[in-house]
Design a protein around this motif. Sequence first.
Motif, short mmCIF file in Angstrom:
data_model
loop_
_atom_site.label_atom_id
_atom_site.label_comp_id
_atom_site.label_asym_id
_atom_site.label_seq_id
_atom_site.Cartn_x
_atom_site.Cartn_y
_atom_site.Cartn_z
N SER A 1 0.80 -1.23 0.00
CA SER A 1 0.00 0.00 0.00
C SER A 1 0.83 1.27 0.00
O SER A 1 0.49 2.24 -0.68
CB SER A 1 -0.97 0.01 1.19
N GLN B 1 1.72 2.74 -3.52
CA GLN B 1 0.68 3.04 -4.51
C GLN B 1 1.06 4.19 -5.43
O GLN B 1 0.86 4.12 -6.63
CB GLN B 1 -0.64 3.38 -3.82
N PRO C 1 -5.70 1.56 -8.39
CA PRO C 1 -6.22 0.58 -7.44
C PRO C 1 -7.53 -0.02 -7.93
O PRO C 1 -8.37 0.69 -8.48
CB PRO C 1 -6.44 1.38 -6.16
N GLU D 1 -7.68 -2.03 0.57
CA GLU D 1 -6.45 -2.54 1.18
C GLU D 1 -6.75 -3.86 1.89
O GLU D 1 -7.84 -4.06 2.41
CB GLU D 1 -5.90 -1.55 2.19
N LEU E 1 0.18 -4.32 4.56
CA LEU E 1 -0.97 -3.84 3.79
C LEU E 1 -0.64 -3.82 2.30
O LEU E 1 0.40 -3.31 1.89
CB LEU E 1 -1.40 -2.45 4.25
N HIS E 2 -1.56 -4.37 1.51
CA HIS E 2 -1.44 -4.40 0.05
C HIS E 2 -2.71 -3.86 -0.58
O HIS E 2 -3.75 -3.78 0.07
CB HIS E 2 -1.23 -5.85 -0.44
N VAL E 3 -2.63 -3.57 -1.86
CA VAL E 3 -3.79 -3.20 -2.65
C VAL E 3 -3.56 -3.75 -4.06
O VAL E 3 -2.43 -3.71 -4.58
CB VAL E 3 -4.02 -1.67 -2.67
#
Length: 153
Positions: free
Chosen positions: A120, A123, A133, A137, A144-146
């Motif tokens: 995240s 980004q 995106p 998240e 944390l990823h997206v």
Amino acid sequence: MSAHRAYDVDVRRLDELSAVELYELLKLRVDVFVVEQACAYPELDGNDADCLHLRLTDGGGLIACARLWRPTPDHLPRIGRVAVSPAHRGKRLGEALMREAITACEKVYPGEAIEISAQSHLQRFYAGFGFVPISEEYLEDGILHVDMVRQAS
């Protein structure tokens, strides 16, 4: 090496890498994703044989790498395991690596959008390459990823 860049680009299947090249690739990924990020997870996840491996090298060896997933019924082509050697940071190699990874995906999978699962906090970095995106998240391996996608150009 070419006159316009300080690295060479190599894209190959796992079984085309020598033992030394494979060791360097896996060591860099473990050093960055497991040790540096203090994240205990299965780096050797059984997927490498199905992917292409992009490596940036200089005269001294591997300086950056990424894993390029082929499309599947559930996913577009994906770029993952994006890593720059700590000894070579601050040289904009992350940007070079992403440009090369996108170019390789476009060459191998023309007309396809490209997916990434981005940490995240990166980004904005990936947005600079046209990724937007497409998910909320989520926590993956404690980070944390997206999910993001870049439409085909």
